[in-house]
Each structure stands twice: as C-alpha cells, then as structure tokens.
Design a protein around this motif. Structure first.
Motif, short mmCIF file in Angstrom:
data_model
loop_
_atom_site.label_atom_id
_atom_site.label_comp_id
_atom_site.label_asym_id
_atom_site.label_seq_id
_atom_site.Cartn_x
_atom_site.Cartn_y
_atom_site.Cartn_z
N LEU A 1 0.79 -1.14 -0.06
CA LEU A 1 -0.11 0.04 -0.22
C LEU A 1 0.82 1.17 0.10
O LEU A 1 1.53 1.32 0.87
CB LEU A 1 -0.71 -0.10 1.22
CG LEU A 1 -1.89 1.23 1.26
CD1 LEU A 1 -3.17 0.63 1.96
CD2 LEU A 1 -1.11 2.40 1.86
N LYS A 2 0.94 2.22 -1.10
CA LYS A 2 1.82 3.11 -1.46
C LYS A 2 1.14 4.26 -1.05
O LYS A 2 0.17 4.75 -1.54
CB LYS A 2 2.58 3.27 -2.50
CG LYS A 2 3.49 4.20 -2.79
CD LYS A 2 4.30 3.91 -3.93
CE LYS A 2 5.26 4.96 -4.29
NZ LYS A 2 6.38 5.09 -3.33
N VAL A 3 1.54 5.30 -0.03
CA VAL A 3 0.88 6.60 0.34
C VAL A 3 1.84 7.61 -0.16
O VAL A 3 2.93 7.49 -0.45
CB VAL A 3 0.91 6.69 1.86
CG1 VAL A 3 0.37 8.17 2.18
CG2 VAL A 3 0.05 5.75 2.62
N HIS A 4 1.15 8.57 -0.91
CA HIS A 4 1.82 9.74 -1.55
C HIS A 4 2.85 10.52 -0.51
O HIS A 4 2.50 10.66 0.57
CB HIS A 4 0.77 10.70 -2.27
CG HIS A 4 1.53 11.49 -3.09
ND1 HIS A 4 2.23 12.73 -2.66
CD2 HIS A 4 1.43 11.72 -4.63
CE1 HIS A 4 2.94 13.35 -4.03
NE2 HIS A 4 2.12 12.61 -5.04
N LEU B 1 -3.70 7.58 -1.71
CA LEU B 1 -2.69 6.53 -1.85
C LEU B 1 -2.44 6.48 -3.54
O LEU B 1 -3.08 7.08 -4.24
CB LEU B 1 -3.94 5.32 -1.92
CG LEU B 1 -4.50 5.02 -0.34
CD1 LEU B 1 -5.49 3.79 -0.52
CD2 LEU B 1 -3.12 4.57 0.43
N TYR C 1 0.20 -0.95 -7.55
CA TYR C 1 0.37 -1.08 -6.29
C TYR C 1 -1.02 -1.85 -5.57
O TYR C 1 -2.00 -1.24 -5.33
CB TYR C 1 0.63 0.17 -5.33
CG TYR C 1 1.99 0.70 -5.65
CD1 TYR C 1 3.15 0.05 -4.93
CD2 TYR C 1 2.00 1.58 -6.62
CE1 TYR C 1 4.31 0.34 -5.48
CE2 TYR C 1 3.47 2.14 -7.02
CZ TYR C 1 4.45 1.64 -6.44
OH TYR C 1 5.76 2.20 -6.85
N SER D 1 -2.55 -0.65 -2.48
CA SER D 1 -3.28 0.60 -2.69
C SER D 1 -4.64 0.37 -3.26
O SER D 1 -5.72 1.17 -2.76
CB SER D 1 -2.46 1.56 -3.50
OG SER D 1 -1.28 2.02 -2.79
N LYS E 1 -8.19 1.15 -1.11
CA LYS E 1 -9.07 2.43 -1.77
C LYS E 1 -10.34 1.54 -1.71
O LYS E 1 -11.46 2.21 -1.54
CB LYS E 1 -8.58 2.92 -3.09
CG LYS E 1 -9.43 3.74 -3.52
CD LYS E 1 -9.16 4.46 -4.93
CE LYS E 1 -10.04 5.45 -5.51
NZ LYS E 1 -9.64 6.09 -6.58
N LEU F 1 -1.78 4.62 -6.61
CA LEU F 1 -2.17 3.16 -7.43
C LEU F 1 -1.11 2.58 -8.39
O LEU F 1 -1.06 1.68 -8.61
CB LEU F 1 -3.63 3.38 -7.95
CG LEU F 1 -4.83 3.85 -6.98
CD1 LEU F 1 -6.14 4.31 -7.84
CD2 LEU F 1 -5.21 3.02 -5.89
#
Length: 121
Positions: free
Chosen positions: A35-38, A45, A62, A65, A69, A47
């Motif tokens: 899960l990639k957070v900005h 997130l 991702y 992510s 979501k 994507l």
C-alpha cells in the motif's frame, strides 16, 4: 480481491493494448503488494507510477493501494480503476517517448487541488 486475481485482471487489460505502446517499456508492468501513500499527502494512495531509469521504463501498480481504496468492492470496479490507472501510466510513458510532459504537469495541479481540499475540510 486476491493478488492472484488482481494479476489475472491486469493481464486481461494488457492483452487488449496495442503492442506498439510497449516500445521502450523495458521493465514491463510490475505488481507490487504494498500500500503506497503519496510522500506529500499522507491521505492520498498511489495506485500506480511510471518510472524511468537508465535501463528504460516500467509501470508499477500497487495492489495494496487498490485494496486500501476499494476494499471489498466488486471486481468490475477494480477492473475499471486498474484500467484507468494503467492508461494514465501509459500516457506518461507515451508522452516521455514523444518529448512531452503534459500529464506530469496536470498531476502536479491535481495534487495541489487535493491538498487545498484537504486543508478546507
């Protein structure tokens, strides 16, 4: 949505794309579990991303992510979001090949709008 099903759906989407747009996408399309957070907006997130290195380009999606979501949303919603993300990242790739950067500029403006909305909530 399991990661295996996610990958199957991605393969279906990729099979529908014309071969020519894969030019110089040496790294292909990679599914990352995370899960990639900005990095500049903790509640946004990531994507997918398009990356360029000295070895060429690649697209990363991702999985974490998408599940973060969409959660338990129907498969059709996942597929639609995956398609939109994949096309977005391919647009970055094609613009790079063409010497343009319009979508990157648009992404910056959308990030600024997102931050402003978050501050006003």
């Amino acid at each position: 949505m399991t990661i295996d099903r996610f990958t199957d759906l991605l393969e279906e989407l990729v099979d529908d794309l014309p071969e020519a747009i894969f030019q110089d996408l040496n790294g292909g399309i990679i599914v990352e579990e995370e899960l990639k957070v900005h990095p500049e907006a903790a509640d946004l997130l990531v994507l997918g991303v398009y990356e360029r290195t000295i070895l060429g380009g690649c697209i990363r999606l991702y999985y974490g992510s998408f599940t973060g979501k969409l959660g338990g949303a129907p498969e059709l919603l996942y597929k639609a979001e995956m398609k939109a993300t994949l096309y977005h990242e391919f647009t970055h790739h094609l613009e790079y090949l063409g010497g343009a950067d319009d979508l990157a500029v648009q992404d910056i403006h959308e990030l600024e709008e997102f931050r402003n909305r978050s501050l006003n909530e």
